[in-house]
Design an enzyme around this catalytic site. Structure first.
Site: not given
Ligand code: ITT
Length: 193
Positions: A12-14, A17, A71, A148, A151
């Site tokens: 993941t880049g997040n 998460k 995801d 993030f 939220d």
């Molecule tokens: P990866 O590298 O894991 O793909 P990502 O940030 O692109 O990280 P996702 O595609 O799963 O992750 O998530 C889509 C978006 O949905 C994410 O960038 C957030 O803006 C939002 N999101 C997902 N889960 C969230 C949470 O728990 N709280 C707030 N926003 C969330």
């Protein structure tokens, strides 16, 4: 590391998460490591399971390691599920302010976060998916600076606080991600591969 601790790698880049997920899996003696420098192909599809499955197969093929990806998406009733699987793009382009503007004046503020954790190893072409959801509502304005993404505008049912007003531990008591990773960790801690 104690002998009963297993290690799983999450691509993941997040970091937000990852940080939430590692606290959940740690309770099941699963230490989570983060692989952040690998770019994955993210396909466009209405179904998060399809997106997560395609992504984990792609990353595992290139790394040759057993991996987990997750995801997630925010589905709003007033916008027929938007942004859903397009949440990442929607957050980057219109952000929380844009989402609030889109549903301004709407009395139906119901929304749902969904998380799909997909796991596979190089020997298997059939990823396993673990799903978690949380129902709640989109608040009238942004509240809190924790977490993030969306939220600050999402308040889970049964809580007076938005995710943006919660610590990671509090968010994990409600969140879609914690629910999905709990299922994954329960399975992973008991499996032999
Ligand atoms: P990866 O590298 O894991 O793909 P990502 O940030 O692109 O990280 P996702 O595609 O799963 O992750 O998530 C889509 C978006 O949905 C994410 O960038 C957030 O803006 C939002 N999101 C997902 N889960 C969230 C949470 O728990 N709280 C707030 N926003 C969330």
């Amino acid at each position: 590391m104690p002998a009963n601790v297993k290690v799983a790698i999450m691509a993941t880049g997040n970091f937000g998460k990852f940080n939430e997920a590692r606290l959940v899996t740690g309770k099941f003696n699963v230490a989570l490591a983060m692989l952040s420098k690998i770019r994955s192909v993210e396909i466009q599809h209405d179904d998060l399971e399809v997106v997560a499955t395609a992504r984990v197969l792609n990353v595992v093929e290139r790394c040759g390691l057993p991996l987990v990806v997750e995801d997630a998406g925010l589905f709003t009733n007033a916008l027929n599920g938007f942004p859903g699987p397009y949440s990442s793009y929607a957050y980057k382009t219109i952000g929380n302010d844009g989402l609030l503007t889109l549903i301004e004046g709407e009395t139906n503020r119901k929304a749902l976060f969904k998380s799909v954790v997909a796991y596979t190893n190089p020997e298997s072409n059939e990823p396993l998916c673990f799903t978690g959801t949380v129902e709640g509502e989109i608040t009238l304005g942004k509240r809190g600076v924790e977490g993030f993404g969306f939220d600050p505008v999402f308040k889970p049912s049964g809580s007076p606080k938005t995710f943006g007003e919660m610590s990671v531990e509090e968010k994990n008591q409600y969140s879609h991600r914690a629910r999905a990773f709990r299922k994954f960790a329960e399975w992973f801690s008991g499996c032999s591969s």
